[in-house]
Design a protein around this motif. Sequence first.
Motif, short mmCIF file in Angstrom:
data_model
loop_
_atom_site.label_atom_id
_atom_site.label_comp_id
_atom_site.label_asym_id
_atom_site.label_seq_id
_atom_site.Cartn_x
_atom_site.Cartn_y
_atom_site.Cartn_z
N GLN A 1 -76.24 -3.46 -50.75
CA GLN A 1 -75.74 -4.81 -50.57
C GLN A 1 -76.49 -5.75 -51.50
N GLY A 2 -75.93 -6.93 -51.72
CA GLY A 2 -76.58 -7.92 -52.56
C GLY A 2 -77.75 -8.56 -51.85
N GLY A 3 -78.61 -9.19 -52.61
CA GLY A 3 -79.81 -9.79 -52.06
C GLY A 3 -79.58 -11.04 -51.24
N LEU A 4 -78.43 -11.67 -51.38
CA LEU A 4 -78.20 -12.93 -50.68
C LEU A 4 -77.15 -12.83 -49.58
N ASP A 5 -76.51 -11.71 -49.45
CA ASP A 5 -75.47 -11.60 -48.43
C ASP A 5 -76.01 -10.92 -47.17
N SER A 6 -75.20 -10.95 -46.13
CA SER A 6 -75.57 -10.33 -44.86
C SER A 6 -74.58 -9.22 -44.52
N LEU A 7 -74.25 -8.41 -45.51
CA LEU A 7 -73.24 -7.38 -45.35
C LEU A 7 -73.81 -6.00 -45.01
N CYS A 8 -75.02 -5.95 -44.49
CA CYS A 8 -75.62 -4.64 -44.17
C CYS A 8 -74.78 -3.88 -43.15
N GLY A 9 -74.11 -4.58 -42.24
CA GLY A 9 -73.26 -3.90 -41.26
C GLY A 9 -72.10 -3.20 -41.94
N LEU A 10 -71.44 -3.90 -42.87
CA LEU A 10 -70.34 -3.27 -43.60
C LEU A 10 -70.83 -2.12 -44.46
N TYR A 11 -71.97 -2.32 -45.11
CA TYR A 11 -72.51 -1.24 -45.94
C TYR A 11 -72.97 -0.05 -45.10
N SER A 12 -73.41 -0.30 -43.87
CA SER A 12 -73.78 0.85 -43.02
C SER A 12 -72.53 1.66 -42.68
N ILE A 13 -71.41 0.99 -42.46
CA ILE A 13 -70.15 1.70 -42.21
C ILE A 13 -69.74 2.50 -43.45
N ILE A 14 -69.79 1.85 -44.60
CA ILE A 14 -69.41 2.50 -45.86
C ILE A 14 -70.32 3.69 -46.14
N ASN A 15 -71.63 3.49 -45.98
CA ASN A 15 -72.57 4.57 -46.27
C ASN A 15 -72.48 5.70 -45.26
N ALA A 16 -72.22 5.39 -43.99
CA ALA A 16 -72.05 6.45 -42.99
C ALA A 16 -70.82 7.29 -43.32
N GLU A 17 -69.72 6.63 -43.66
CA GLU A 17 -68.50 7.35 -44.02
C GLU A 17 -68.74 8.21 -45.26
N ARG A 18 -69.42 7.67 -46.24
CA ARG A 18 -69.73 8.41 -47.48
C ARG A 18 -70.63 9.60 -47.18
N PHE A 19 -71.61 9.38 -46.32
CA PHE A 19 -72.55 10.43 -45.96
C PHE A 19 -71.85 11.58 -45.24
N ILE A 20 -70.98 11.25 -44.30
CA ILE A 20 -70.27 12.26 -43.53
C ILE A 20 -69.25 13.01 -44.37
N ASN A 21 -68.47 12.28 -45.16
CA ASN A 21 -67.35 12.88 -45.89
C ASN A 21 -67.63 13.20 -47.35
N HIS A 22 -68.81 12.82 -47.85
CA HIS A 22 -69.13 12.98 -49.27
C HIS A 22 -68.04 12.36 -50.13
N SER A 23 -67.64 11.17 -49.77
CA SER A 23 -66.54 10.48 -50.42
C SER A 23 -66.86 10.15 -51.87
N SER A 24 -65.83 10.19 -52.69
CA SER A 24 -65.97 9.82 -54.10
C SER A 24 -66.15 8.30 -54.22
N ASP A 25 -66.54 7.85 -55.38
CA ASP A 25 -66.67 6.42 -55.62
C ASP A 25 -65.34 5.71 -55.39
N GLU A 26 -64.25 6.33 -55.80
CA GLU A 26 -62.93 5.74 -55.64
C GLU A 26 -62.56 5.63 -54.15
N GLU A 27 -62.82 6.66 -53.38
CA GLU A 27 -62.54 6.62 -51.94
C GLU A 27 -63.39 5.57 -51.25
N THR A 28 -64.63 5.47 -51.68
CA THR A 28 -65.53 4.48 -51.09
C THR A 28 -65.09 3.07 -51.46
N GLN A 29 -64.66 2.88 -52.70
CA GLN A 29 -64.15 1.58 -53.12
C GLN A 29 -62.92 1.20 -52.29
#
Length: 191
Positions: free
Chosen positions: A16-44
């Motif tokens: 996440q960026g240094g000034l935003d509060s998007l850690c919750g969204l990034y935790s969702i994105i990273n959990a999904e990526r971690f579980i599914n080994h998603s590609s950059d395109e799927e993650t985007q």
Amino acid sequence: MKGYSRDISSFPPFQQGGLDSLCGLYSIINAERFINHSSDEETQQLFDDLVHFLTRRKLLSKLLIGGIIHTEMLTILDKVVGKQRISNVQIPWRGVQNPDLTKFWKSMQNFLDGTSNRAIILGLQGYHDHWTVIENITSRSIMLYDSALIKRLPRSSCTTVYATWKRKHLLLPAQTYFLSNEAIDINQYDY
């Protein structure tokens, strides 16, 4: 871990960026990526879906500035991530006030132990007011797959009751999500 290693080094966590509060969204994105080994395109695509969902609900600016709360996390996991990306989301400690750290820690260890398609989103307060993803957990530390590049939380610095100068990481069991792409029998994890 018993006889298996998670090699996620080829899929570094998105940050996440240094000034935003998007850690919750990034935790969702990273959990999904971690579980599914998603590609950059799927993650985007997941990120785009999250932004569109929040925009339609007029929540994007609120979350960008103030972060995500537990009820919003539940809604996003249900409505956006859904069964296609993560088939099973459990909150085994929901409604349990200040459980014993040892029991909570052990349940997280048991859930992750030896299984590659599982992740835990953990809510934190104290030193960090943050959502993160647990990659692995040992008897001494929690290793993170984190959007702010936090690598580890030593058990000696964690608590489930209230943060102090020594136990500065307040783990929030009632805001901890056990995620998997398989059926989960939550009774087997001794909650």
